[in-house]
Design a protein around this motif. Structure first.
Motif, PDB file in Angstrom:
ATOM      1  N   UNK A  38       0.916  -1.150   0.015  1.00 60.24           N
ATOM      2  CA  UNK A  38       0.261  -0.114  -0.083  1.00 60.24           C
ATOM      3  C   UNK A  38       0.800   1.366  -0.021  1.00 60.24           C
ATOM      4  N   UNK A  39       0.623   2.354  -0.866  1.00 57.00           N
ATOM      5  CA  UNK A  39       1.453   3.383  -0.924  1.00 57.00           C
ATOM      6  C   UNK A  39       2.358   3.296  -1.877  1.00 57.00           C
ATOM      7  N   UNK A  40       2.541   2.225  -2.545  1.00 57.05           N
ATOM      8  CA  UNK A  40       3.343   2.039  -3.672  1.00 57.05           C
ATOM      9  C   UNK A  40       2.672   2.176  -5.168  1.00 57.05           C
ATOM     10  N   UNK A  41       3.512   2.874  -6.205  1.00 59.70           N
ATOM     11  CA  UNK A  41       3.197   2.850  -7.523  1.00 59.70           C
ATOM     12  C   UNK A  41       4.356   2.389  -8.119  1.00 59.70           C
ATOM     13  N   UNK A  42       4.222   1.152  -9.078  1.00 64.19           N
ATOM     14  CA  UNK A  42       5.231   0.903  -9.943  1.00 64.19           C
ATOM     15  C   UNK A  42       5.486   1.197 -11.270  1.00 64.19           C
ATOM     16  N   UNK A  43       6.509   1.999 -11.873  1.00 71.43           N
ATOM     17  CA  UNK A  43       6.207   2.136 -13.149  1.00 71.43           C
ATOM     18  C   UNK A  43       6.947   1.182 -14.106  1.00 71.43           C
ATOM     19  N   UNK A  44       6.287   0.177 -14.817  1.00 66.10           N
ATOM     20  CA  UNK A  44       7.133  -0.644 -15.432  1.00 66.10           C
ATOM     21  C   UNK A  44       7.170  -0.695 -17.040  1.00 66.10           C
ATOM     22  N   UNK A  45       8.176  -0.728 -17.868  1.00 63.05           N
ATOM     23  CA  UNK A  45       8.241  -0.596 -19.019  1.00 63.05           C
ATOM     24  C   UNK A  45       7.392  -1.808 -19.548  1.00 63.05           C
ATOM     25  N   UNK A  46       6.653  -1.415 -20.713  1.00 64.21           N
ATOM     26  CA  UNK A  46       5.732  -2.223 -21.282  1.00 64.21           C
ATOM     27  C   UNK A  46       6.587  -3.507 -22.251  1.00 64.21           C
ATOM     28  N   UNK A  82       0.116  10.162  -7.143  1.00 64.12           N
ATOM     29  CA  UNK A  82      -0.033  10.709  -5.805  1.00 64.12           C
ATOM     30  C   UNK A  82       0.288   9.645  -4.643  1.00 64.12           C
ATOM     31  N   UNK A  83       0.878   8.719  -5.038  1.00 63.03           N
ATOM     32  CA  UNK A  83       1.457   7.451  -4.266  1.00 63.03           C
ATOM     33  C   UNK A  83       2.918   8.194  -3.553  1.00 63.03           C
ATOM     34  N   UNK A  84       2.924   7.910  -2.237  1.00 61.57           N
ATOM     35  CA  UNK A  84       4.172   8.193  -1.443  1.00 61.57           C
ATOM     36  C   UNK A  84       5.491   7.699  -2.140  1.00 61.57           C
ATOM     37  N   UNK A  85       5.290   6.350  -2.545  1.00 57.88           N
ATOM     38  CA  UNK A  85       6.579   5.638  -2.855  1.00 57.88           C
ATOM     39  C   UNK A  85       6.314   5.266  -4.216  1.00 57.88           C
ATOM     40  N   UNK A  86       7.471   5.277  -5.184  1.00 54.34           N
ATOM     41  CA  UNK A  86       7.491   5.098  -6.474  1.00 54.34           C
ATOM     42  C   UNK A  86       8.699   4.087  -6.629  1.00 54.34           C
ATOM     43  N   UNK A  87       8.443   3.473  -7.806  1.00 55.08           N
ATOM     44  CA  UNK A  87       9.455   2.163  -8.069  1.00 55.08           C
ATOM     45  C   UNK A  87       9.497   2.237  -9.905  1.00 55.08           C
ATOM     46  N   UNK A  88      10.761   2.580 -10.370  1.00 54.71           N
ATOM     47  CA  UNK A  88      10.668   2.290 -11.849  1.00 54.71           C
ATOM     48  C   UNK A  88      11.748   1.028 -12.122  1.00 54.71           C
ATOM     49  N   UNK A  89      11.010   0.351 -13.017  1.00 50.24           N
ATOM     50  CA  UNK A  89      11.848  -0.910 -13.249  1.00 50.24           C
ATOM     51  C   UNK A  89      11.692  -1.147 -14.752  1.00 50.24           C
ATOM     52  N   UNK A  90      12.960  -1.648 -15.542  1.00 49.76           N
ATOM     53  CA  UNK A  90      12.973  -1.631 -16.593  1.00 49.76           C
ATOM     54  C   UNK A  90      13.998  -2.861 -17.195  1.00 49.76           C
ATOM     55  N   UNK A  91      14.045  -3.357 -18.322  1.00 50.52           N
ATOM     56  CA  UNK A  91      15.255  -3.871 -18.652  1.00 50.52           C
ATOM     57  C   UNK A  91      16.108  -3.166 -19.178  1.00 50.52           C
ATOM     58  N   UNK A  92      17.481  -3.494 -19.038  1.00 55.30           N
ATOM     59  CA  UNK A  92      18.527  -2.838 -19.836  1.00 55.30           C
ATOM     60  C   UNK A  92      18.602  -3.074 -21.448  1.00 55.30           C
ATOM     61  N   UNK A  93      18.681  -4.064 -21.917  1.00 54.06           N
ATOM     62  CA  UNK A  93      18.696  -4.771 -23.256  1.00 54.06           C
ATOM     63  C   UNK A  93      17.390  -5.482 -23.387  1.00 54.06           C
ATOM     64  N   UNK A  94      16.415  -5.137 -24.227  1.00 55.32           N
ATOM     65  CA  UNK A  94      15.143  -5.760 -24.319  1.00 55.32           C
ATOM     66  C   UNK A  94      15.583  -6.986 -25.129  1.00 55.32           C
TER      67      UNK A  94
END
Length: 306
Positions: A38-46, A82-94
């Motif tokens: 709760x409070x997390x939003x993850x931004x994930x590469x498609x 609006x989430x207090x905690x954010x997390x970005x995750x991505x491959x380096x080489x797709x």
């Protein structure tokens, strides 16, 4: 398994009573419990690897997928969060396209919005960068600008097993919280010794990755000149777009009859109608072998009406 275990546990690290705050300075938000994410939003590469997708789902955080390499969309989405905690995750080489993520831009956004950043560099480590240290070195990004860097020994190093690197306190927490680490058997000593030697060879003999990338550049240029799309490939992974799933399977079979092992990727591993043959160039491939492959692909383009 590294991604599946690390991603849910990374969210818990900011909630753990073990740490008052993480290395990013985020205050502890409370005790661990059934609503850890709760409070997390993850931004994930498609186009993230399936293991990243599964790790994100297990975390049960709010998920926002951003279009492939679209930093404008990511900036807008993370700015509106609006989430207090954010997390970005991505491959380096797709893994299916062979192109490289814009890590500098992601690192800037993570810093600006006080977000965690994780890079899955399974296909970058051992291949990219002046010293083969991966996508971060390729882009000139410091390891301190990325909170977690995942990698594998199964690609460039020819072994088995995965790893994750980061600040000591976060890694210490992952050792006691990542379920796929705790409840899996360790690497056999012989495998660990082999991987250690492989890393030494990679450092000692940079010609290996240089030749692999040179082979990939040559194959990419020549296969495009024969009418195939390579989907923006930049590294040693060179996909050739076929489109139709059945035709892609047929190409794989026909290549196998000619002594070439080249599995195809089809739905649901890639989008429907985007089936492809995923070639991976190594330092062992000779120019004559690549030219033979190119001749086969040119012939099949005609006979199968690709």
């Amino acid at each position: 398994m590294a991604n599946v275990g690390v991603i849910p546990s990374a969210y818990e690290s900011r909630l753990s009573p073990v740490f008052g705050e993480t290395h990013l300075g985020h205050p502890r938000q409370g005790k661990l419990g059934e609503n850890d994410a709760v409070g997390w939003e993850v931004f994930s590469e498609e186009l993230n690897h399936a293991s990243v997708v599964d790790g994100v789902r297990l975390a049960k955080a709010k998920i926002s997928r951003f279009p492939h390499k679209n930093m404008k969309h990511l900036a807008e989405a993370i700015g509106e969060s609006k989430m207090p905690s954010k997390f970005i995750v991505s491959d380096g080489v797709f893994s299916m396209d062979g192109d490289i993520a814009p890590i500098p831009a992601m690192a800037d956004l993570a810093r600006e919005h006080n977000a965690m950043l994780m890079i899955d560099d399974a296909h970058g480590v051992g291949m990219l960068g002046a010293n083969g240290r991966g996508s971060l070195e390729h882009h000139g990004v410091a390891s301190t600008d990325v909170d977690l860097q995942m990698g594998t020994f199964t690609k460039a190093f020819g072994g088995v097993g995965g790893y994750v690197s980061g600040d000591q306190e976060v890694i210490d927490f992952l050792r006691i919280s990542a379920r796929t680490y705790i409840f899996s058997a360790p690497l056999p000593p012989a495998i660990a010794a082999g991987v250690t030697e492989a890393i030494d060879i990679a450092e000692r003999e940079p010609w290996r990755r240089e030749k692999a990338l040179e082979n990939a550049f040559y194959f990419r240029r020549e296969v495009e000149s024969r009418g195939y799309e390579t989907l923006g490939s930049e590294a040693h992974i060179v996909p050739t777009l076929i489109g139709d799933e059945l035709k892609a399977a047929e190409v794989t079979c026909l290549l196998r009859l000619r002594g070439i092992v080249a599995p195809h990727a089809r739905y649901p591993a890639v989008a429907l109608g985007q089936a492809r043959i995923r070639f991976v160039m190594t330092c062992q491939h000779e120019r004559e072998q690549i030219d033979f492959l190119l001749g086969c692909l040119a012939e099949m383009r005609e006979t199968l009406n690709l």
